[in-house]
Write an enzyme that holds these catalytic residues in place. Structure first.
Site, short mmCIF file in Angstrom:
data_model
loop_
_atom_site.label_atom_id
_atom_site.label_comp_id
_atom_site.label_asym_id
_atom_site.label_seq_id
_atom_site.Cartn_x
_atom_site.Cartn_y
_atom_site.Cartn_z
N GLY A 120 0.59 -1.27 0.12
CA GLY A 120 -0.18 0.00 0.16
C GLY A 120 0.68 1.69 0.09
O GLY A 120 0.53 2.28 -0.61
N CYS A 121 2.12 1.58 0.48
CA CYS A 121 2.57 2.79 0.85
C CYS A 121 3.16 2.87 -0.36
O CYS A 121 3.70 3.82 -0.96
CB CYS A 121 3.83 2.39 2.54
#
Length: 157
Positions: free
Chosen positions: A48-49
């Site tokens: 996600g990051c």
């Protein structure tokens, strides 16, 4: 986390002075006179990051042309940030907040739900700081995917 610990439009952005991926100190004061997007993320090199960081990278020219700089802040050490930056070709500063003091001051660290459990952690958040150092937008619990596109729409860029 209680609402009173969260920043809102019009609040003064809490000052910070943190090391970047190369150990160079970067401060909020360095951006006076320009608008700044400050985003907090849990961990470099996670799916996600990485998606969020790459979305900012891919939008950087448009944001820059509209007068917005971008910095990302996580609890990762500078060495990990350097690997993340190099692996993903990131061209904006990634700052290290190992003790989470800046995240806490911005309301981006505290209680959150993770898979239904209440835990302490980084609250994925994005802020827009105006050229005078005031909060223009405070977005908490944002989604990694699609967030940058939504932010660009909100900013009209």
């Amino acid at each position: 986390m209680s609402e009173q610990q969260r920043l809102a439009p019009g609040d003064a952005a809490p000052e910070f002075s943190l090391p970047d991926a190369d150990g160079k100190t970067v401060a909020l004061a360095d951006y006076r006179g320009r608008s700044l997007v400050v985003y907090f993320y849990p961990a470099a090199s996670t799916p996600g990051c990485t998606k969020e960081a790459c979305d900012f990278r891919d939008s950087l020219a448009v944001l820059d042309d509209a007068g917005f700089d971008v910095v990302g802040i996580s609890p990762d050490k500078p060495e990990k940030l350097a690997k993340f930056r190099d692996a993903e070709g990131l061209t904006f500063p990634l700052l290290s907040d190992v003790d989470k003091s800046v995240m806490t001051a911005w309301g981006a660290f505290g209680e959150k739900k993770n898979y239904g459990k209440v835990v302490q952690g980084v609250i994925r958040s994005t802020f827009v700081v105006d050229p005078d150092g005031k909060i223009n937008k405070a977005l908490y619990n944002v989604k990694a995917t699609g967030h940058v596109d939504r932010l660009r729409k909100d900013l009209g860029v």
